[in-house]
Design a protein around this motif. Sequence first.
Motif, PDB file in Angstrom:
ATOM      1  N   LEU A  76       5.188  -2.871  -2.032  1.00  0.00           N
ATOM      2  CA  LEU A  76       4.975  -4.364  -2.682  1.00  0.00           C
ATOM      3  C   LEU A  76       5.057  -4.348  -4.149  1.00  0.00           C
ATOM      4  O   LEU A  76       5.310  -5.524  -4.654  1.00  0.00           O
ATOM      5  CB  LEU A  76       3.365  -4.678  -2.116  1.00  0.00           C
ATOM      6  CG  LEU A  76       3.022  -4.844  -0.669  1.00  0.00           C
ATOM      7  CD1 LEU A  76       1.591  -5.346  -0.584  1.00  0.00           C
ATOM      8  CD2 LEU A  76       4.055  -5.851  -0.191  1.00  0.00           C
ATOM      9  N   LYS A  77       4.785  -3.302  -4.961  1.00  0.00           N
ATOM     10  CA  LYS A  77       4.890  -3.258  -6.208  1.00  0.00           C
ATOM     11  C   LYS A  77       6.406  -3.631  -6.537  1.00  0.00           C
ATOM     12  O   LYS A  77       6.803  -4.366  -7.692  1.00  0.00           O
ATOM     13  CB  LYS A  77       4.553  -2.055  -7.047  1.00  0.00           C
ATOM     14  CG  LYS A  77       2.933  -1.837  -7.235  1.00  0.00           C
ATOM     15  CD  LYS A  77       2.675  -0.606  -7.567  1.00  0.00           C
ATOM     16  CE  LYS A  77       1.082  -0.555  -7.783  1.00  0.00           C
ATOM     17  NZ  LYS A  77       0.816   0.808  -8.458  1.00  0.00           N
ATOM     18  N   ARG A  78       7.420  -2.994  -5.840  1.00  0.00           N
ATOM     19  CA  ARG A  78       8.800  -3.070  -6.030  1.00  0.00           C
ATOM     20  C   ARG A  78       9.284  -4.453  -5.477  1.00  0.00           C
ATOM     21  O   ARG A  78      10.365  -4.885  -5.985  1.00  0.00           O
ATOM     22  CB  ARG A  78       9.523  -2.165  -5.329  1.00  0.00           C
ATOM     23  CG  ARG A  78       9.175  -0.530  -6.034  1.00  0.00           C
ATOM     24  CD  ARG A  78      10.090   0.448  -5.342  1.00  0.00           C
ATOM     25  NE  ARG A  78      11.221   0.267  -5.525  1.00  0.00           N
ATOM     26  CZ  ARG A  78      12.096   0.726  -6.333  1.00  0.00           C
ATOM     27  NH1 ARG A  78      11.598   1.429  -7.450  1.00  0.00           N
ATOM     28  NH2 ARG A  78      13.567   0.399  -6.378  1.00  0.00           N
ATOM     29  N   THR A  79       8.787  -4.931  -4.521  1.00  0.00           N
ATOM     30  CA  THR A  79       9.564  -6.014  -3.692  1.00  0.00           C
ATOM     31  C   THR A  79       8.759  -7.632  -3.916  1.00  0.00           C
ATOM     32  O   THR A  79       9.372  -8.461  -3.717  1.00  0.00           O
ATOM     33  CB  THR A  79       9.514  -5.583  -2.171  1.00  0.00           C
ATOM     34  OG1 THR A  79       7.883  -5.856  -1.557  1.00  0.00           O
ATOM     35  CG2 THR A  79      10.220  -4.628  -1.830  1.00  0.00           C
ATOM     36  N   GLY A  80       7.369  -7.157  -4.031  1.00  0.00           N
ATOM     37  CA  GLY A  80       6.542  -8.468  -4.088  1.00  0.00           C
ATOM     38  C   GLY A  80       5.836  -8.528  -2.674  1.00  0.00           C
ATOM     39  O   GLY A  80       6.368  -8.074  -1.666  1.00  0.00           O
ATOM     40  N   TYR A  81       4.986  -9.676  -2.854  1.00  0.00           N
ATOM     41  CA  TYR A  81       4.039  -9.603  -1.653  1.00  0.00           C
ATOM     42  C   TYR A  81       4.736 -10.325  -0.208  1.00  0.00           C
ATOM     43  O   TYR A  81       4.865 -10.001   0.655  1.00  0.00           O
ATOM     44  CB  TYR A  81       2.894 -10.593  -1.994  1.00  0.00           C
ATOM     45  CG  TYR A  81       2.004  -9.658  -2.529  1.00  0.00           C
ATOM     46  CD1 TYR A  81       0.639  -9.112  -1.768  1.00  0.00           C
ATOM     47  CD2 TYR A  81       1.714  -9.399  -3.874  1.00  0.00           C
ATOM     48  CE1 TYR A  81      -0.304  -8.531  -2.337  1.00  0.00           C
ATOM     49  CE2 TYR A  81       0.940  -8.685  -4.491  1.00  0.00           C
ATOM     50  CZ  TYR A  81      -0.154  -8.210  -3.764  1.00  0.00           C
ATOM     51  OH  TYR A  81      -1.154  -7.090  -4.155  1.00  0.00           O
ATOM     52  N   LYS A  82       5.813 -11.362  -0.623  1.00  0.00           N
ATOM     53  CA  LYS A  82       6.470 -12.201   0.199  1.00  0.00           C
ATOM     54  C   LYS A  82       7.601 -11.386   0.858  1.00  0.00           C
ATOM     55  O   LYS A  82       7.567 -11.334   2.111  1.00  0.00           O
ATOM     56  CB  LYS A  82       6.765 -13.431  -0.432  1.00  0.00           C
ATOM     57  CG  LYS A  82       7.772 -14.264   0.404  1.00  0.00           C
ATOM     58  CD  LYS A  82       8.321 -15.486  -0.380  1.00  0.00           C
ATOM     59  CE  LYS A  82       9.469 -16.462   0.664  1.00  0.00           C
ATOM     60  NZ  LYS A  82       9.801 -17.482   0.132  1.00  0.00           N
ATOM     61  N   MET A  83       8.287 -10.673   0.289  1.00  0.00           N
ATOM     62  CA  MET A  83       9.381  -9.567   0.792  1.00  0.00           C
ATOM     63  C   MET A  83       8.657  -8.478   1.427  1.00  0.00           C
ATOM     64  O   MET A  83       9.087  -8.076   2.581  1.00  0.00           O
ATOM     65  CB  MET A  83      10.333  -9.048  -0.417  1.00  0.00           C
ATOM     66  CG  MET A  83      11.563  -8.600   0.430  1.00  0.00           C
ATOM     67  SD  MET A  83      12.274  -9.731   1.260  1.00  0.00           S
ATOM     68  CE  MET A  83      13.653  -8.570   2.190  1.00  0.00           C
ATOM     69  N   GLY A  84       7.384  -8.080   1.130  1.00  0.00           N
ATOM     70  CA  GLY A  84       6.980  -7.255   1.902  1.00  0.00           C
ATOM     71  C   GLY A  84       6.511  -7.697   3.044  1.00  0.00           C
ATOM     72  O   GLY A  84       6.446  -6.518   4.207  1.00  0.00           O
ATOM     73  N   MET A  85       5.956  -8.844   3.427  1.00  0.00           N
ATOM     74  CA  MET A  85       5.856  -9.345   4.641  1.00  0.00           C
ATOM     75  C   MET A  85       7.070  -9.511   5.577  1.00  0.00           C
ATOM     76  O   MET A  85       7.041  -9.166   6.831  1.00  0.00           O
ATOM     77  CB  MET A  85       5.156 -10.639   4.727  1.00  0.00           C
ATOM     78  CG  MET A  85       3.953 -11.010   3.887  1.00  0.00           C
ATOM     79  SD  MET A  85       3.420 -12.687   3.515  1.00  0.00           S
ATOM     80  CE  MET A  85       2.206 -12.619   2.386  1.00  0.00           C
TER      81      MET A  85
END
Length: 440
Positions: A76-85
């Motif tokens: 999540l630190k690398r991709t962000g929360y949205k892309m993590g989903m």
Amino acid sequence: MSSSIAVSEQSRGGTLIPMLIIGILFFIFGFVTWLNGSLIPFLKIVCELNEFQALFVTFAFYIAYTFMALPSAAVLKRTGYKMGMVLGLIVMAVGALMFIPAAQTSHYALFLVALFVLGAGLTLLQTASNPYIVCVGPRESAAMRISVMGLVNKGAGIVVPVLFATWILTGMDQFEEPVLAALSAAEREARLAELSGRLVMPYIYMAIALVGLAAFVKFSPLQELELEEPDSEVDDKLGILAFPQVILGAVALFMYVGVEVIAGDTIGLYGRSLGVSHFGALTSYTMTFMVIGYGLGVLTIPRFLSQERALLGSALLGLLFTAGVMFGSGESHQISAVMFGWMGIPTVPDTVTFLALLGFANALVWPAVWPLALEGLGKYTGTGSALLIMGIAGGAILPLAYGHFADTSGSSQVAYWVMIPCYLFILFYALKGHKLRQWR
């Protein structure tokens, strides 16, 4: 990526769209998670397992949260929360596809690997989405928003066992042990293989739906979270370990998920041992009571009921209903007849009813613990969320403990004592644990 206790000013003005999108994800959580309750007695038959072995279904699924929670925070630190989903949904689709070779071979180890991969994807999805619901609006109403998500999640838990029983568990009389025992070894193997093969198409459809949902989230207008600094001075050497409220919150969630899974996933096995014919759909009873509990949370939090008092009431009811399971009647159907038998819903023994009522007791634990545990974490919110997600490992460990005591003691009913210390710890967290801001 920056981190958030609140979303951006633009998204704070309107939470409806984020709530709708995250609500769809919470339905997926429920659909995949509560399918296990029906899978356990199903795989017990297909793979010819004892009760302890069958509960490795919950172990394989929930242990993924322990191994994958902190890596999920790093993702999540690398991709962000949205892309993590999005990535979480794709990993889940891979896990669903792995059920195909497992079903075709009836190999229990392959089922467990597929469940672990599903759990890994769900870990990433939950690590991203749970803090989003906490941060998308005022902190004091966070439990209410999570309760709304719980209604969706447990609504899926009502639907899934019924669908599974209708689609997969039809004609189960031909798979009863006396019938199978009368067959030759080759005939028995062929009949069990036919039953196992019924899983192939449902999981193909699940994989397609998960990929489609990943694309939907990718191109949705969901805002990214923006995290603030912590509310208090924190020893950077300790990091997240400097926050007692989140460490103890993770333990509380470990206990909670353990009892939630025991109540939802062993009810079918326990009902079957008492001769309940519709054992494959009993998880929906527990989920129905959870939905009622979540509905109560939506209506009362925070206007009439604080998050702390909701947690306190949950712990006390959990202790009461566990006593009902342990000491109630396994023959009388009187309680269920009074509660819902008049509606035409099949009645169950009193002990099974108390087990289902634990769904009501458990409903507000998750919504209450999250905002209490994440209070004041600021930039540590993502790591704190991952730590809380690791608490879901209780669903791996505690049902196995129950299965062990059920097998060794010869009494599935008495073995439910393992839930007592869990509710006692939740009671401690409600009274004192969530208030701690220093270890000394």
